[in-house]
Design a protein around this motif. Structure first.
Motif, PDB file in Angstrom:
ATOM      1  N   SER A 150       0.826  -1.205   0.000  1.00 56.80           N
ATOM      2  CA  SER A 150       0.000   0.000   0.000  1.00 56.80           C
ATOM      3  C   SER A 150       0.863   1.259   0.000  1.00 56.80           C
ATOM      4  O   SER A 150       0.564   2.226  -0.700  1.00 56.80           O
ATOM      5  N   ALA A 151       1.948   1.230   0.805  1.00 57.84           N
ATOM      6  CA  ALA A 151       2.829   2.388   0.884  1.00 57.84           C
ATOM      7  C   ALA A 151       3.506   2.664  -0.449  1.00 57.84           C
ATOM      8  O   ALA A 151       3.565   3.822  -0.911  1.00 57.84           O
ATOM      9  N   CYS A 152       4.022   1.621  -1.074  1.00 58.61           N
ATOM     10  CA  CYS A 152       4.704   1.790  -2.366  1.00 58.61           C
ATOM     11  C   CYS A 152       3.731   2.222  -3.449  1.00 58.61           C
ATOM     12  O   CYS A 152       4.041   3.103  -4.270  1.00 58.61           O
ATOM     13  N   THR A 153       2.546   1.613  -3.450  1.00 55.92           N
ATOM     14  CA  THR A 153       1.532   1.996  -4.434  1.00 55.92           C
ATOM     15  C   THR A 153       1.104   3.434  -4.238  1.00 55.92           C
ATOM     16  O   THR A 153       0.980   4.207  -5.196  1.00 55.92           O
ATOM     17  N   GLY A 154       0.863   3.813  -2.964  1.00 55.27           N
ATOM     18  CA  GLY A 154       0.469   5.188  -2.669  1.00 55.27           C
ATOM     19  C   GLY A 154       1.545   6.176  -3.059  1.00 55.27           C
ATOM     20  O   GLY A 154       1.253   7.255  -3.599  1.00 55.27           O
ATOM     21  N   SER A 155       2.797   5.815  -2.805  1.00 56.93           N
ATOM     22  CA  SER A 155       3.916   6.697  -3.134  1.00 56.93           C
ATOM     23  C   SER A 155       3.995   6.952  -4.632  1.00 56.93           C
ATOM     24  O   SER A 155       4.120   8.102  -5.082  1.00 56.93           O
ATOM     25  N   ILE A 156       3.918   5.883  -5.413  1.00 56.93           N
ATOM     26  CA  ILE A 156       3.996   6.012  -6.877  1.00 56.93           C
ATOM     27  C   ILE A 156       2.786   6.761  -7.415  1.00 56.93           C
ATOM     28  O   ILE A 156       2.891   7.623  -8.304  1.00 56.93           O
ATOM     29  N   THR A 157       1.598   6.444  -6.876  1.00 60.25           N
ATOM     30  CA  THR A 157       0.356   7.073  -7.336  1.00 60.25           C
ATOM     31  C   THR A 157       0.381   8.574  -7.109  1.00 60.25           C
ATOM     32  O   THR A 157      -0.035   9.354  -7.977  1.00 60.25           O
ATOM     33  N   VAL A 158       0.866   8.984  -5.938  1.00 64.31           N
ATOM     34  CA  VAL A 158       0.919  10.417  -5.623  1.00 64.31           C
ATOM     35  C   VAL A 158       1.816  11.151  -6.616  1.00 64.31           C
ATOM     36  O   VAL A 158       1.466  12.240  -7.093  1.00 64.31           O
ATOM     37  N   SER A 199      -9.639  18.235 -16.214  1.00 63.20           N
ATOM     38  CA  SER A 199      -9.641  17.936 -17.648  1.00 63.20           C
ATOM     39  C   SER A 199     -10.228  16.542 -17.851  1.00 63.20           C
ATOM     40  O   SER A 199     -10.224  15.712 -16.930  1.00 63.20           O
ATOM     41  N   THR A 200     -10.712  16.266 -19.040  1.00 63.40           N
ATOM     42  CA  THR A 200     -11.376  14.981 -19.296  1.00 63.40           C
ATOM     43  C   THR A 200     -10.462  13.780 -19.038  1.00 63.40           C
ATOM     44  O   THR A 200     -10.866  12.829 -18.349  1.00 63.40           O
ATOM     45  N   PRO A 201      -9.207  13.786 -19.532  1.00 60.48           N
ATOM     46  CA  PRO A 201      -8.337  12.631 -19.251  1.00 60.48           C
ATOM     47  C   PRO A 201      -8.089  12.427 -17.751  1.00 60.48           C
ATOM     48  O   PRO A 201      -8.097  11.285 -17.267  1.00 60.48           O
ATOM     49  N   MET A 202      -7.920  13.528 -17.003  1.00 59.08           N
ATOM     50  CA  MET A 202      -7.645  13.386 -15.576  1.00 59.08           C
ATOM     51  C   MET A 202      -8.878  12.942 -14.815  1.00 59.08           C
ATOM     52  O   MET A 202      -8.761  12.227 -13.805  1.00 59.08           O
ATOM     53  N   CYS A 203     -10.051  13.323 -15.273  1.00 62.41           N
ATOM     54  CA  CYS A 203     -11.283  12.834 -14.640  1.00 62.41           C
ATOM     55  C   CYS A 203     -11.382  11.327 -14.783  1.00 62.41           C
ATOM     56  O   CYS A 203     -11.771  10.615 -13.843  1.00 62.41           O
ATOM     57  N   VAL A 204     -11.009  10.822 -15.964  1.00 66.93           N
ATOM     58  CA  VAL A 204     -11.042   9.367 -16.196  1.00 66.93           C
ATOM     59  C   VAL A 204     -10.012   8.671 -15.316  1.00 66.93           C
ATOM     60  O   VAL A 204     -10.305   7.665 -14.660  1.00 66.93           O
ATOM     61  N   ILE A 205      -8.777   9.199 -15.298  1.00 73.13           N
ATOM     62  CA  ILE A 205      -7.710   8.599 -14.493  1.00 73.13           C
ATOM     63  C   ILE A 205      -8.073   8.618 -13.011  1.00 73.13           C
ATOM     64  O   ILE A 205      -7.881   7.634 -12.289  1.00 73.13           O
ATOM     65  N   SER A 206      -8.614   9.736 -12.546  1.00 73.02           N
ATOM     66  CA  SER A 206      -8.982   9.857 -11.135  1.00 73.02           C
ATOM     67  C   SER A 206     -10.104   8.902 -10.772  1.00 73.02           C
ATOM     68  O   SER A 206     -10.102   8.314  -9.683  1.00 73.02           O
ATOM     69  N   VAL A 243       2.819  10.152  -9.802  1.00 76.89           N
ATOM     70  CA  VAL A 243       2.345  10.086 -11.186  1.00 76.89           C
ATOM     71  C   VAL A 243       1.102  10.954 -11.388  1.00 76.89           C
ATOM     72  O   VAL A 243       1.065  11.851 -12.240  1.00 76.89           O
ATOM     73  N   ILE A 244       0.062  10.693 -10.589  1.00 75.79           N
ATOM     74  CA  ILE A 244      -1.197  11.419 -10.784  1.00 75.79           C
ATOM     75  C   ILE A 244      -1.071  12.859 -10.309  1.00 75.79           C
ATOM     76  O   ILE A 244      -1.664  13.773 -10.900  1.00 75.79           O
ATOM     77  N   GLY A 245      -0.267  13.073  -9.259  1.00 73.50           N
ATOM     78  CA  GLY A 245      -0.065  14.438  -8.786  1.00 73.50           C
ATOM     79  C   GLY A 245       0.566  15.323  -9.849  1.00 73.50           C
ATOM     80  O   GLY A 245       0.128  16.458 -10.075  1.00 73.50           O
ATOM     81  N   LEU A 246       1.589  14.819 -10.525  1.00 69.82           N
ATOM     82  CA  LEU A 246       2.237  15.591 -11.584  1.00 69.82           C
ATOM     83  C   LEU A 246       1.323  15.761 -12.794  1.00 69.82           C
ATOM     84  O   LEU A 246       1.298  16.823 -13.429  1.00 69.82           O
TER      85      LEU A 246
END
Length: 361
Positions: free
Chosen positions: A166-174, A188-195, A176-179
């Motif tokens: 969970s920690a590693c997944t959360g770290s990577i997710t923050v 934006s439409t792509p980010m709504c889908v990703i989120s 990638v998606i944060g940037l």
């Protein structure tokens, strides 16, 4: 429990891999005079800082440059938290410094930290209120079920999706998606889908672990029905509080933004208030359960009384709201202070436990 000599069942092999490849090399460089409790205490500022940065990101507090710094800091803190959480127990076993208080201290801090860690990703990534509810109450309920199973069986069963994964997944997710949020725009439409995909994965992961522990508890209950307390004794109040506060929170917000959809007057629970009241509740209920298990005491009714009091408080808030009395942010401040007082109460209880155990040595 990381410092315990009790039987621990590890479900996720990634957890073992993480400890062997990352934590053990750090353990070999650690001076033996550093106490496990000191290592455990480092996670207090780590978790508080992680939560504050995530909350400030959710409120668009930072400019772009500082947002990038905050994103990478949050990612680093996720990994650091997991390393510290494993390192204290490994140091205790390596140096023979295991103690009952160390075990209690470690897992009372887990009771405090689990809601914070769970809600950090949804907040940092500006996910929907439903994701905040899942991130906040999902891990908290999982930890509660984990403790309930441990009390009944004497075996501490780790979740199918480990803390390390969970920690590693959360770290990577923050990262990638944060940037991507900064580059493309959160709505934006792509980010709504990703989120949305991220939210679904988060909710499914929580439900998977809840289902896992629920089945384990049900099987144990059926096998030892004659000598076990009813399951509702362990879980009913906790689940009622989780559902009630979640409904209150979701009733105020749309599912795709933090824009308040309620009127300017009436019941108000902000994400910050929601997190603090949940953290306070978990710290006392799960923290007291940890103390009672380690000290071989019977289950405390304090959790039940606290839950009943909180339900009464909620009903009172609804009553005032229906009477069209102006509550607005007064309710938010009141519940925030309630959460802080609950955390303070558990700190006092922890101190008393330390003094009691010190006298018995």
């Amino acid at each position: 429990m990381s410092e315990s000599t009790q039987n621990i069942v590890t479900q996720d092999l990634f957890d073992t891999l993480f400890r062997n490849t990352i934590v053990k090399p750090l353990l070999n460089t650690l001076p033996r005079n550093i106490t496990p409790n000191f290592i455990t205490s480092i996670n207090i500022p780590v978790r508080v800082t992680l939560f504050l940065l995530s909350y400030l990101l959710s409120q668009h507090y930072f400019l772009t440059t500082w947002s990038i710094f905050a994103i990478f800091t949050i990612s680093t803190l996720f990994i650091s938290n997991e390393i510290i959480d494993d390192l204290d127990g490994m140091q205790a076993r390596a140096t023979g410094q295991y103690s009952k208080f160390g075990e209690i201290f470690d897992h009372v801090l887990d009771a405090f930290g689990v809601p914070i860690l769970g809600v950090a990703v949804p907040m940092a990534l500006h996910l929907s209120p439903m994701a905040v509810v899942a991130g906040l109450w999902g891990p908290t309920l999982i930890y509660h079920l984990q403790l309930s199973l441990y009390r009944r069986t004497g075996i501490f069963v780790e979740p199918q999706v480990s803390g390390a994964r969970s920690a590693c997944t959360g770290s990577i997710t923050v990262i990638v998606i944060g940037l991507l949020n900064l580059i493309m725009g959160r709505y934006s439409t792509p980010m709504c889908v990703i989120s949305t995909i991220t939210e679904v994965i988060l909710i499914i992961g929580c439900l998977q672990n809840i289902y896992f522990y629920a089945i384990q508890l049900w099987q144990d209950h059926n096998k030892h029905r004659e000598i076990r307390e009813p399951l509702y004794v362990d879980c009913a109040y906790f689940i009622v509080i989780a559902i009630t506060y979640s409904v209150l929170f979701l009733n105020q917000y749309g599912f795709h933004s933090f824009q308040n959809t309620s009127s300017s007057e009436g019941l108000m629970i902000t994400p910050l208030c929601f997190t603090i009241i949940t953290t306070g509740y978990s710290t006392v209920v799960n923290g007291q359960e940890v103390q009672n298990i380690v000290l071989n005491k019977p289950r405390s009714y304090l959790a039940d009384y606290l839950s009943i009091s909180m339900i009464a408080m909620i009903l009172g808030l609804f009553l005032f709201d229906q009477m069209n009395m102006v509550l607005d942010y007064t309710v938010n401040y009141f519940q925030t202070m309630t959460g802080i007082l609950l955390i303070s109460f558990q700190c006092v209880s922890l101190h008393k436990t330390f003094k009691q155990l010190s006298k018995n040595i």
